[in-house]
Design a protein around this motif. Structure first.
Motif, PDB file in Angstrom:
ATOM      1  N   GLY A 196      56.682  13.659  32.373  1.00  0.00           N
ATOM      2  CA  GLY A 196      55.841  14.636  31.679  1.00  0.00           C
ATOM      3  C   GLY A 196      55.968  16.055  32.181  1.00  0.00           C
ATOM      4  N   THR A 197      56.631  16.264  33.328  1.00  0.00           N
ATOM      5  CA  THR A 197      56.799  17.626  33.833  1.00  0.00           C
ATOM      6  C   THR A 197      58.251  18.101  33.739  1.00  0.00           C
ATOM      7  OG1 THR A 197      56.919  16.757  36.102  1.00  0.00           O
ATOM      8  CG2 THR A 197      54.784  17.554  35.345  1.00  0.00           C
ATOM      9  N   VAL A 198      59.058  17.415  32.942  1.00  0.00           N
ATOM     10  CA  VAL A 198      60.402  17.920  32.629  1.00  0.00           C
ATOM     11  C   VAL A 198      60.257  19.007  31.569  1.00  0.00           C
ATOM     12  CG1 VAL A 198      62.684  17.357  31.717  1.00  0.00           C
ATOM     13  CG2 VAL A 198      61.497  15.724  33.203  1.00  0.00           C
ATOM     14  N   VAL A 199      60.774  20.198  31.864  1.00  0.00           N
ATOM     15  CA  VAL A 199      60.621  21.356  30.974  1.00  0.00           C
ATOM     16  C   VAL A 199      61.988  21.943  30.654  1.00  0.00           C
ATOM     17  CG1 VAL A 199      58.300  21.879  31.819  1.00  0.00           C
ATOM     18  CG2 VAL A 199      60.288  22.959  32.914  1.00  0.00           C
ATOM     19  N   VAL A 200      62.033  22.711  29.580  1.00  0.00           N
ATOM     20  CA  VAL A 200      63.298  23.296  29.151  1.00  0.00           C
ATOM     21  C   VAL A 200      63.520  24.642  29.831  1.00  0.00           C
ATOM     22  CG1 VAL A 200      62.418  24.588  27.154  1.00  0.00           C
ATOM     23  CG2 VAL A 200      64.753  23.636  27.093  1.00  0.00           C
ATOM     24  N   SER A 201      64.759  25.044  29.900  1.00  0.00           N
ATOM     25  CA  SER A 201      65.138  26.353  30.420  1.00  0.00           C
ATOM     26  C   SER A 201      64.298  27.448  29.763  1.00  0.00           C
ATOM     27  CB  SER A 201      66.617  26.604  30.123  1.00  0.00           C
ATOM     28  OG  SER A 201      67.007  27.907  30.507  1.00  0.00           O
ATOM     29  N   LEU A 218      62.328  30.405  48.093  1.00  0.00           N
ATOM     30  CA  LEU A 218      62.033  31.226  46.924  1.00  0.00           C
ATOM     31  C   LEU A 218      60.721  32.008  47.072  1.00  0.00           C
ATOM     32  CD1 LEU A 218      62.987  28.672  44.126  1.00  0.00           C
ATOM     33  CD2 LEU A 218      64.319  30.645  44.890  1.00  0.00           C
ATOM     34  N   ARG A 219      60.727  33.221  46.519  1.00  0.00           N
ATOM     35  CA  ARG A 219      59.543  34.063  46.452  1.00  0.00           C
ATOM     36  C   ARG A 219      59.026  34.105  45.015  1.00  0.00           C
ATOM     37  NH1 ARG A 219      61.952  39.407  49.569  1.00  0.00           N
ATOM     38  NH2 ARG A 219      62.335  38.428  51.619  1.00  0.00           N
ATOM     39  N   ASP A 220      57.767  34.454  44.854  1.00  0.00           N
ATOM     40  CA  ASP A 220      57.226  34.661  43.508  1.00  0.00           C
ATOM     41  C   ASP A 220      58.027  35.764  42.811  1.00  0.00           C
ATOM     42  OD1 ASP A 220      55.335  32.803  44.171  1.00  0.00           O
ATOM     43  OD2 ASP A 220      53.731  34.254  44.539  1.00  0.00           O
ATOM     44  N   GLY A 221      58.317  35.552  41.539  1.00  0.00           N
ATOM     45  CA  GLY A 221      59.101  36.515  40.772  1.00  0.00           C
ATOM     46  C   GLY A 221      60.594  36.249  40.782  1.00  0.00           C
ATOM     47  N   ASP A 222      61.052  35.395  41.671  1.00  0.00           N
ATOM     48  CA  ASP A 222      62.479  35.060  41.700  1.00  0.00           C
ATOM     49  C   ASP A 222      62.888  34.355  40.411  1.00  0.00           C
ATOM     50  OD1 ASP A 222      62.974  36.116  44.182  1.00  0.00           O
ATOM     51  OD2 ASP A 222      62.927  34.203  45.249  1.00  0.00           O
ATOM     52  N   GLU A 223      64.113  34.596  39.992  1.00  0.00           N
ATOM     53  CA  GLU A 223      64.673  33.920  38.823  1.00  0.00           C
ATOM     54  C   GLU A 223      65.937  33.186  39.249  1.00  0.00           C
ATOM     55  OE1 GLU A 223      64.644  35.271  34.380  1.00  0.00           O
ATOM     56  OE2 GLU A 223      66.496  36.039  35.281  1.00  0.00           O
ATOM     57  N   VAL A 224      65.990  31.900  38.926  1.00  0.00           N
ATOM     58  CA  VAL A 224      67.129  31.063  39.282  1.00  0.00           C
ATOM     59  C   VAL A 224      67.832  30.617  38.001  1.00  0.00           C
ATOM     60  CG1 VAL A 224      67.890  28.936  40.407  1.00  0.00           C
ATOM     61  CG2 VAL A 224      65.979  30.244  41.373  1.00  0.00           C
ATOM     62  N   ASN A 242      64.964  29.754  35.059  1.00  0.00           N
ATOM     63  CA  ASN A 242      63.506  29.754  35.181  1.00  0.00           C
ATOM     64  C   ASN A 242      63.056  30.782  36.221  1.00  0.00           C
ATOM     65  OD1 ASN A 242      64.558  26.748  34.869  1.00  0.00           O
ATOM     66  ND2 ASN A 242      62.659  26.903  33.704  1.00  0.00           N
ATOM     67  N   ARG A 243      61.821  31.238  36.048  1.00  0.00           N
ATOM     68  CA  ARG A 243      61.234  32.232  36.943  1.00  0.00           C
ATOM     69  C   ARG A 243      60.043  31.621  37.674  1.00  0.00           C
ATOM     70  NH1 ARG A 243      57.471  36.697  35.431  1.00  0.00           N
ATOM     71  NH2 ARG A 243      57.455  35.616  33.445  1.00  0.00           N
ATOM     72  N   ILE A 244      59.854  32.019  38.925  1.00  0.00           N
ATOM     73  CA  ILE A 244      58.757  31.499  39.746  1.00  0.00           C
ATOM     74  C   ILE A 244      57.528  32.380  39.581  1.00  0.00           C
ATOM     75  CG2 ILE A 244      57.996  30.914  42.085  1.00  0.00           C
ATOM     76  CD1 ILE A 244      60.274  29.172  40.973  1.00  0.00           C
ATOM     77  N   LEU A 245      56.404  31.745  39.204  1.00  0.00           N
ATOM     78  CA  LEU A 245      55.127  32.438  39.119  1.00  0.00           C
ATOM     79  C   LEU A 245      54.255  32.089  40.322  1.00  0.00           C
ATOM     80  CD1 LEU A 245      54.100  32.038  35.364  1.00  0.00           C
ATOM     81  CD2 LEU A 245      55.410  33.858  36.447  1.00  0.00           C
ATOM     82  N   PRO A 246      53.303  32.966  40.668  1.00  0.00           N
ATOM     83  CA  PRO A 246      52.429  32.670  41.805  1.00  0.00           C
ATOM     84  C   PRO A 246      51.603  31.415  41.574  1.00  0.00           C
ATOM     85  CG  PRO A 246      52.249  34.981  41.138  1.00  0.00           C
ATOM     86  CD  PRO A 246      53.030  34.275  40.061  1.00  0.00           C
ATOM     87  N   ALA A 247      51.194  30.783  42.654  1.00  0.00           N
ATOM     88  CA  ALA A 247      50.346  29.609  42.580  1.00  0.00           C
ATOM     89  C   ALA A 247      49.020  29.952  41.902  1.00  0.00           C
ATOM     90  CB  ALA A 247      50.088  29.052  43.975  1.00  0.00           C
ATOM     91  N   LYS A 248      48.479  28.995  41.170  1.00  0.00           N
ATOM     92  CA  LYS A 248      47.182  29.199  40.548  1.00  0.00           C
ATOM     93  C   LYS A 248      46.084  28.732  41.500  1.00  0.00           C
ATOM     94  CE  LYS A 248      48.800  28.727  35.782  1.00  0.00           C
ATOM     95  NZ  LYS A 248      48.679  27.993  34.501  1.00  0.00           N
TER      96      LYS A 248
END
Length: 394
Positions: free
Chosen positions: A144-149, A357-363, A384-390
């Protein structure tokens, strides 16, 4: 009518023809095939409702003979004139998760990766565990946590305990990592109690996608003994939107590295399914690694055979991934934990020293393979881009 021109050197020529699910403004998602810089609407051209569905599962379930016939028909179709309304520029479409993921399994099939992690975590012991060269080690993930590019990845929170801490704390992962992998999509499943032999791999598996199996190394390190990966992996796994048919990868087929000791009979292949696929990993636009898939010790046919040898069933839409792809050199390692040797040997990215990885990084991960008529075919990308933790209950 439109005659599709495929640019010289395109990674999406007639040797490839990957499938995906797309939509245009104001329309529902449906199945298409990529040709050069265009997407061809298969529901509009082939007149089959299975391609009007928002996932590939219905088509994949029709089986190998149908996959072959449709590929032949598409090749004929796009070699001539295609109705204008069925042709869309790639830049004008939105891609979606291409199939409904039934189950997700991740393997650990690179000897280089497993040995590197063994040296990092067990410096005074043998790098490989005693079972590693006898079976493809793997774990069950979270479908359920497989997501698309293109889907942003939120930094996970969880328990973590550093070696110098007396007790665990809760908070955001401080060692967020990538894993560059190749994933295989089951087209036709198997019944409960009926193992799939290695010889049936190409009849069962529809195609391959790129995978980034995101890993929170600090959460993983604290939780994984004795049962293995859990929350450090289950928060997200990303895949590319285009499924490259296994039929397009025949030219990329090579032998696997020598396997010693000889595997047990159910894992022996008379014609191994190693694959000559070259990956490239970018962090914020800078190439940091070029993992070679041909170095993988266990083949995907062996993975599928082992996954079902106990009688576990497989289903249309099952995704099983290779595990991190790594080669013998530092610039061929497919995870930051290896590239930076657990954070002790930072790399330079954008003029800065970087480890995890840092927040805002794009891989972004891309890959190519040899084409039947020369040149290369491509898998597109998983980006994908990394967003800060909620905020979370602590």
């Amino acid at each position: 009518m439109t005659r599709i021109e495929v640019p010289d050197g395109s990674l999406f020529g007639l040797d490839n023809l990957p499938y995906g699910v797309f939509s245009t403004q104001g329309t529902a998602p449906r199945v298409g095939v990529r040709v050069g810089d265009h997407v061809v609407d298969l529901a509009a051209t082939l007149g089959d409702d299975v391609f009007a569905q928002p996932v590939l599962n219905g088509f994949m379930a029709q089986g190998h003979a149908r996959w072959v016939r449709v590929r032949e028909r598409i090749t004929e179709l796009v070699s001539g004139d295609v109705p204008d309304a069925a042709v869309h520029a790639v830049s004008d479409v939105r891609t979606h998760l291409p199939f409904e993921v039934a189950d997700y399994v991740d393997f650990y099939a690179s000897e280089h990766h497993a040995s590197n992690l063994g040296r990092l975590f067990r410096p005074n012991a043998e790098p490989l565990m005693p079972n590693w060269k006898h079976l493809p080690v793997g774990y069950h993930g979270r479908a359920g946590t497989v997501v698309v590019s293109g889907t942003d990845v939120v930094r996970p929170c969880g328990q973590r305990k550093a070696p110098d801490e007396d007790s665990p704390t809760f908070g955001e992962s401080r060692r967020l990592d990538i894993e560059a992998e190749l994933g295989f999509v089951v087209g036709t499943g198997s019944e409960l109690g009926s193992p799939v032999p290695v010889e049936e791999f190409e009849q069962r598996v529809f195609g391959a996608v790129l995978v980034n199996d995101w890993s929170a190394r600090d959460i993983q390190a604290w939780e994984y003994v004795p049962l293995g990966p859990f929350l450090g992996k289950s928060f997200a796994t990303s895949i590319s939107p285009w499924v490259v048919p296994l039929l397009a990868l025949e030219t990329a087929r090579v032998a696997t590295p020598p396997q010693a000791p000889q595997p047990l009979p159910y894992l022996r292949e008379s014609s191994p399914w190693g694959l000559d696929i070259a990956l490239e990993v970018e962090l914020n636009g800078q190439v940091i690694s070029r993992p070679p898939y041909r170095e993988m010790y266990w083949s995907p046919a062996q993975m599928l055979a082992h996954m079902t040898v106990n009688g576990a069933s497989s289903r249309t839409g099952d995704l099983f991934a290779s595990g991190t792809i790594s080669g013998p050199e530092r610039d061929q390692r497919g995870a930051l934990i290896e590239i930076t040797w657990g954070g002790k040997e930072p790399i330079q990215v954008g003029g800065e020293e970087r480890t995890f990885l840092r927040d805002g990084d794009e891989v972004a991960i891309t890959a190519t393979a040899p084409a039947a008529s020369g040149g290369r075919i491509g898998f597109g990308e998983v980006r994908n881009r990394i967003l800060p933790a909620k905020g979370a209950q602590r």
